[in-house]
Design an enzyme around this catalytic site. Sequence first.
Site, PDB file in Angstrom:
ATOM      1  N   GLN A  48      -2.178  -8.868   9.911  1.00  0.00           N
ATOM      2  CA  GLN A  48      -3.147  -9.817  10.446  1.00  0.00           C
ATOM      3  C   GLN A  48      -3.935 -10.490   9.326  1.00  0.00           C
ATOM      4  O   GLN A  48      -4.172 -11.702   9.352  1.00  0.00           O
ATOM      5  CB  GLN A  48      -4.103  -9.094  11.400  1.00  0.00           C
ATOM      6  CG  GLN A  48      -5.017 -10.030  12.187  1.00  0.00           C
ATOM      7  CD  GLN A  48      -4.269 -10.790  13.267  1.00  0.00           C
ATOM      8  OE1 GLN A  48      -3.179 -10.404  13.663  1.00  0.00           O
ATOM      9  NE2 GLN A  48      -4.858 -11.886  13.738  1.00  0.00           N
ATOM     10  N   THR A  61      18.639  12.675   8.187  1.00  0.00           N
ATOM     11  CA  THR A  61      18.376  12.027   6.903  1.00  0.00           C
ATOM     12  C   THR A  61      19.111  12.734   5.771  1.00  0.00           C
ATOM     13  O   THR A  61      19.184  13.957   5.730  1.00  0.00           O
ATOM     14  CB  THR A  61      16.866  12.024   6.624  1.00  0.00           C
ATOM     15  OG1 THR A  61      16.192  11.370   7.705  1.00  0.00           O
ATOM     16  CG2 THR A  61      16.551  11.290   5.331  1.00  0.00           C
ATOM     17  N   HIS A  79      -2.918 -11.062   6.338  1.00  0.00           N
ATOM     18  CA  HIS A  79      -2.026 -12.004   5.661  1.00  0.00           C
ATOM     19  C   HIS A  79      -1.673 -13.216   6.525  1.00  0.00           C
ATOM     20  O   HIS A  79      -1.053 -14.168   6.021  1.00  0.00           O
ATOM     21  CB  HIS A  79      -0.725 -11.289   5.251  1.00  0.00           C
ATOM     22  CG  HIS A  79      -0.860 -10.455   4.015  1.00  0.00           C
ATOM     23  ND1 HIS A  79      -1.596  -9.294   3.975  1.00  0.00           N
ATOM     24  CD2 HIS A  79      -0.343 -10.615   2.770  1.00  0.00           C
ATOM     25  CE1 HIS A  79      -1.517  -8.765   2.766  1.00  0.00           C
ATOM     26  NE2 HIS A  79      -0.781  -9.541   2.010  1.00  0.00           N
ATOM     27  N   PHE A 102      19.025  18.487   7.119  1.00  0.00           N
ATOM     28  CA  PHE A 102      18.475  19.434   8.092  1.00  0.00           C
ATOM     29  C   PHE A 102      18.906  18.948   9.473  1.00  0.00           C
ATOM     30  O   PHE A 102      18.447  17.910   9.931  1.00  0.00           O
ATOM     31  CB  PHE A 102      16.960  19.407   7.911  1.00  0.00           C
ATOM     32  CG  PHE A 102      16.096  20.104   8.915  1.00  0.00           C
ATOM     33  CD1 PHE A 102      15.648  21.383   8.683  1.00  0.00           C
ATOM     34  CD2 PHE A 102      15.654  19.443  10.049  1.00  0.00           C
ATOM     35  CE1 PHE A 102      14.771  22.006   9.573  1.00  0.00           C
ATOM     36  CE2 PHE A 102      14.796  20.054  10.944  1.00  0.00           C
ATOM     37  CZ  PHE A 102      14.353  21.342  10.711  1.00  0.00           C
ATOM     38  N   THR A 128      17.777  17.781  15.309  1.00  0.00           N
ATOM     39  CA  THR A 128      17.729  16.853  16.438  1.00  0.00           C
ATOM     40  C   THR A 128      19.123  16.558  16.977  1.00  0.00           C
ATOM     41  O   THR A 128      20.075  16.385  16.219  1.00  0.00           O
ATOM     42  CB  THR A 128      17.045  15.539  16.015  1.00  0.00           C
ATOM     43  OG1 THR A 128      15.764  15.838  15.478  1.00  0.00           O
ATOM     44  CG2 THR A 128      16.892  14.597  17.195  1.00  0.00           C
ATOM     45  N   ARG A 185      -6.161 -15.747  -1.671  1.00  0.00           N
ATOM     46  CA  ARG A 185      -6.108 -16.723  -0.593  1.00  0.00           C
ATOM     47  C   ARG A 185      -7.491 -17.332  -0.338  1.00  0.00           C
ATOM     48  O   ARG A 185      -8.495 -16.607  -0.265  1.00  0.00           O
ATOM     49  CB  ARG A 185      -5.605 -16.049   0.682  1.00  0.00           C
ATOM     50  CG  ARG A 185      -5.593 -16.920   1.918  1.00  0.00           C
ATOM     51  CD  ARG A 185      -4.527 -17.981   1.861  1.00  0.00           C
ATOM     52  NE  ARG A 185      -4.347 -18.603   3.177  1.00  0.00           N
ATOM     53  CZ  ARG A 185      -3.625 -19.674   3.386  1.00  0.00           C
ATOM     54  NH1 ARG A 185      -3.006 -20.265   2.366  1.00  0.00           N
ATOM     55  NH2 ARG A 185      -3.490 -20.173   4.596  1.00  0.00           N
ATOM     56  N   GLU A 196       9.608  14.067  12.802  1.00  0.00           N
ATOM     57  CA  GLU A 196       9.057  15.405  12.540  1.00  0.00           C
ATOM     58  C   GLU A 196       7.935  15.758  13.515  1.00  0.00           C
ATOM     59  O   GLU A 196       6.956  16.425  13.156  1.00  0.00           O
ATOM     60  CB  GLU A 196       8.613  15.540  11.083  1.00  0.00           C
ATOM     61  CG  GLU A 196       9.792  15.372  10.130  1.00  0.00           C
ATOM     62  CD  GLU A 196       9.580  15.991   8.771  1.00  0.00           C
ATOM     63  OE1 GLU A 196       8.886  17.016   8.669  1.00  0.00           O
ATOM     64  OE2 GLU A 196      10.136  15.434   7.803  1.00  0.00           O
TER      65      GLU A 196
END
Length: 384
Positions: A338, A158, A340, A123, A126, A270, A365
């Site tokens: 954050q 794309t 992790h 498409f 742009t 963790r 979009e």
Amino acid sequence: MDLDLSPEQQEFQKVVRGFVDDAIRPYAERWDEDHELPMDAVAQMAELGLFGLPFPEEYGGSGADFLTLCLAIEEIARVDSSLAITLEAAVGLGAMPVYRFGGDQQRKEWLPPLASGRALAAFGLTEPGGGSDAEATRTTGRLVDGSWVINGSKAFITNSGTPITSFVTVTAVTGEREGRREISAIIVPNGTPGFTIGKDYRKMGWRHSDTHELAFSDCRVPEENLLGNRGEGFRNFLSILDDGRIAIAALAVGLAQGCIDESIRYAHERSAFGHQIGSFQALRFKIADMATKTELARQAYYRAAWLKEKGRTYKKEAAMAKLFASENAVDVARDAVQIHGGYGFIEEFPVCRHFRDSKILEIGEGTSEVMRILIARELGLPPG
């Protein structure tokens, strides 16, 4: 409005989730590092029938509703946003304009390969100097001796340069009406002389989606390649973008859900100060907020898709869903990093990739700023 997915949709969702876990999750990190669309994965998505979901059986589709397509996009985006946007753009931006605005012959010629996933389309709206100001199209199309002669360029397109891309539909200025520029849509097959596909961009996120700049220099295509009525290309593409915003909201929800899933897993694994970090109130509250906002975003895109299927106005709801879901995805991805800690900054952990992939959702979009303009307009506020 029935808030439950139908049994068929629930079963479809399970099938896609299983496919994602088996065929995409183990390879997503490597594909991201390679910066190249994995065509084997695209072929597997095609075998699953994902590219033909919303199209009638006569064109090789399955006749599913729009929400079912969005469910597939969400499931893929939990793990791999690059493949999720490949599907979204292929169906919503590549094939849907042909289905909605094409003539019988154009549908018969172009749609079956797209619905089967044997071909992709792009498409071309742009432009390098346009961005959000899509109406400022500079690409031109002149009708000369039964052919459109196209000159100009497009950016960030794309699926425009894959090995199976068959055509790009481009908007071009084709004349002037009542003092305003006339913008039409024209199908340009790949390989047409004068049509050049630039190098793939090296992107911060969506690294293994296919994205190119396109150039047209005296590119000639037959007059019958006009898609829809002359002068209605821009208006038609705007309606396509309304649908695309619902699909991008679904992608954003999938990315956010992927971050939540990874954060919950990490919170169990963790330990710090002698306890699993998931037992700490600050982290529990953070994940609870992430999940709450993501579910609200999911319900927003469900409702917008429902309004579309009911034939009701949904422009405002599509913009709201896209705005809220995309900004939430950025917030959730940041919070997941954050949670992790230092590991969230390491590429081997999926939240690092999700964080990089999230930012474009506030841009593609329709930027967040444009979404707010559209929502304000639909609310009846005075123009700025």
